[in-house]
Design a protein around this motif. Structure first.
Motif, PDB file in Angstrom:
ATOM      1  N   ALA A 153      58.008 -93.136   4.831  1.00 30.05           N
ATOM      2  CA  ALA A 153      57.543 -92.168   5.764  1.00 30.05           C
ATOM      3  C   ALA A 153      57.613 -92.657   7.277  1.00 30.05           C
ATOM      4  O   ALA A 153      58.209 -91.953   8.132  1.00 30.05           O
ATOM      5  CB  ALA A 153      56.181 -91.548   5.519  1.00 30.05           C
ATOM      6  N   ASP A 155      59.382 -95.153   8.081  1.00 29.32           N
ATOM      7  CA  ASP A 155      61.029 -95.309   8.388  1.00 29.32           C
ATOM      8  C   ASP A 155      61.630 -93.973   8.980  1.00 29.32           C
ATOM      9  O   ASP A 155      62.474 -93.874   9.971  1.00 29.32           O
ATOM     10  CB  ASP A 155      61.727 -95.852   7.122  1.00 29.32           C
ATOM     11  CG  ASP A 155      61.769 -97.375   6.615  1.00 29.32           C
ATOM     12  OD1 ASP A 155      61.421 -98.102   7.553  1.00 29.32           O
ATOM     13  OD2 ASP A 155      61.951 -97.748   5.640  1.00 29.32           O
ATOM     14  N   MET A 200      49.272 -96.489   2.934  1.00 30.83           N
ATOM     15  CA  MET A 200      50.019 -97.366   2.546  1.00 30.83           C
ATOM     16  C   MET A 200      50.994 -98.173   3.380  1.00 30.83           C
ATOM     17  O   MET A 200      52.055 -98.772   2.851  1.00 30.83           O
ATOM     18  CB  MET A 200      51.054 -96.755   1.208  1.00 30.83           C
ATOM     19  CG  MET A 200      50.024 -95.921   0.333  1.00 30.83           C
ATOM     20  SD  MET A 200      49.147 -96.969  -0.534  1.00 30.83           S
ATOM     21  CE  MET A 200      50.325 -97.640  -1.716  1.00 30.83           C
ATOM     22  N   GLY A 313      57.174 -91.238  -2.830  1.00 28.59           N
ATOM     23  CA  GLY A 313      57.470 -92.194  -3.787  1.00 28.59           C
ATOM     24  C   GLY A 313      58.837 -91.877  -4.600  1.00 28.59           C
ATOM     25  O   GLY A 313      59.516 -90.701  -4.704  1.00 28.59           O
TER      26      GLY A 313
END
Ligand code: NAP
Length: 435
Positions: A153, A155, A200, A313
């Motif tokens: 996210a 990136d 994350m 993911g």
């Protein structure tokens, strides 16, 4: 002699090849297959184009690839051109290092609207993956919603936020640079179903958001937990949360001079996507985190969004004849062994987590298993047998030498200061190899 086939030439594949060499020296022959005519998988088409220092790890894989007993077998798709049972007959061990190239679906109404993408597609688009080069996202709107609070996210948000000048020295493909130059996206909302303590995102990657030329991150201080609670976090996450706190401390007046805002919307679960034809908004449900889980509060609100990219993911692609764990989205395996003679490694074994370096011990681990299972090898034909099969089927195998020719052409046609301009079409790649 042991004959090993590795399927996939990304980090997991080449670390496994390196481990096999270390284990058996001259007593092994390794063939590294890839469905594309070009190697390195995630390094080429996953790692962000403005993270060239990470992409530099491919030099290490090149030194493995150039060894006498390791060959690259490009442009061969396992499961289509050759089956896994056929490879099992030819090789003592077949190792699936195919990564996790498919998006985990965002299973909410409206996901099929136009201009809604998963990160595999969107990242593949700006990185020139032949499967996604034609994606053509519409960047004419003002607001992008980016679902997920992981490094992917980040990136995607950063790539959307950067100026053309900030791509100097990157290998972002020409079609993406052209589209981003013309982009009208000025508000990027990164949406997370949980809070700042559950992100994350790693500190280095998050820190980059604070140093962009025309963009600035924005966090609502009301979303922050008590500062004292940070002490309970593991050190990496604590550092990331420190960045989030520094973003929340940016004064409102700062945004008057900022062209692009990268907003963090915590405690927000996507409920449905709204629009006619193309997406126009995301309907979100406010959440509370209880015992680490996001629980809906029943409060809904709408975020305008002209583009939606879900970075939630990835999953492995099943291959015919290979047991697959549908729920986990990876091959069914026990520590890398699918069955004696058939293995998986990297994301195909454990799912999409960890850094590129995590794949190195994975590779060494699977070679241990193989060593235990096959001993000195069983008189299989290896490459000789594969070459006969390839000839009989008319497969156009691309070698590592061929790749070096393709690479030279990509380097020759690079923009000023860029390391390469990738070919984004398999036909172009094959043509660049020459005769
Ligand atoms: P990730 O780290 O697993 O993050 C996925 C995010 O999506 C989480 O915030 C997760 O929230 C959210 N999510 C999952 N399902 C969702 C749903 N149904 N609705 C809303 N949100 C949902 O995955 P990733 O970002 O794809 O990264 C994959 C791996 O590559 C990671 O190990 C990452 O660190 C690595 N990577 C590293 C770099 C780098 O180092 N520069 C760059 C890119 C990727 P919950 O936590 O609530 O489930």
């Amino acid at each position: 002699m042991r004959h090993i086939a590795i399927i996939g030439s990304g980090p997991a594949g080449y670390y496994t090849a390196e481990a096999a060499q270390k284990q058996w020296g001259d007593e092994v022959r390794v063939d590294v297959f890839d469905m594309l005519p070009v190697p390195y998988g995630l390094i080429r088409t996953g790692v962000a184009p403005d993270h060239q220092s990470i992409k530099g790890v491919s030099k290490r894989y090149e030194s493995t690839a150039l060894s006498e007993n390791v060959s690259f077998v490009g442009n061969v798709k396992i499961g289509r051109d050759v089956t896994v049972p056929e490879l099992q007959r030819l090789y003592d061990a077949v190792v699936l290092a195919t990564g996790a190239p498919n998006d985990r679906p965002l299973d909410i109404p409206g996901s099929d609207l136009g201009n809604v993408f998963g990160s595999a597609a969107f990242v593949g688009w700006y990185n020139g993956h032949p499967q996604f080069a034609g994606l053509d996202p519409d960047l004419s709107g003002r607001t992008a919603g980016v679902n997920g609070m992981g490094n992917v996210a980040l990136d995607v948000a950063r790539i959307l936020a950067k100026t053309e000048g900030e791509f100097a020295g990157s290998d972002i493909v020409g079609h993406a640079l052209d589209a981003l130059r013309a982009s009208n996206i000025r508000r990027i909302v990164v949406v997370g179903r949980r809070g700042p303590h559950q992100i994350m995102m790693t500190p280095k990657e998050l820190g980059e958001l604070g140093h962009l030329a025309r963009a600035a991150p924005k966090v609502d201080p009301a979303d922050l937990p008590e500062e004292g609670e940070d002490a309970l976090l593991e050190p990496g996450l604590r550092k990331s949360v420190t960045h989030i706190r520094s973003f929340a401390a940016i004064p409102e007046s700062h945004y008057a001079d900022v062209e692009v805002e990268v907003e963090f919307d915590f405690f927000a679960a996507p409920h449905r996507l709204l629009g006619e034809g193309n997406v126009e908004a995301i309907e979100l449900e406010r959440t509370e985190v209880q015992a680490g889980r996001a629980i809906g509060t029943g409060e809904f609100y709408t975020l305008p969004a002209d583009l939606v990219v879900s970075c939630i993911g990835y999953q492995t692609s099943p291959i015919p004849d290979v047991p697959f764990d549908e729920r986990a989205g990876k091959f069914a395996n026990d520590e890398g062994r699918i069955l004696p003679g058939l293995y998986c490694v990297g994301w195909a074994r454990r799912g999409p987590s960890g850094t590129i370096g995590t794949n190195r011990p994975d590779g060494f681990g699977v070679v241990e298993l193989i060593s235990h299972d096959i001993g000195a090898g069983g008189g299989k034909q290896g490459r000789e047998g594969f070459d006969k099969l390839a000839e009989a089927r008319g497969l156009d195998v691309v070698s590592f030498n061929d790749w070096k020719k393709i690479e030279a052409q990509e380097e020759a046609r690079a923009r000023d200061g860029a390391p390469r301009e990738k070919f984004v079409d398999v036909g172009q790649m094959i043509k660049a190899r020459g005769d």
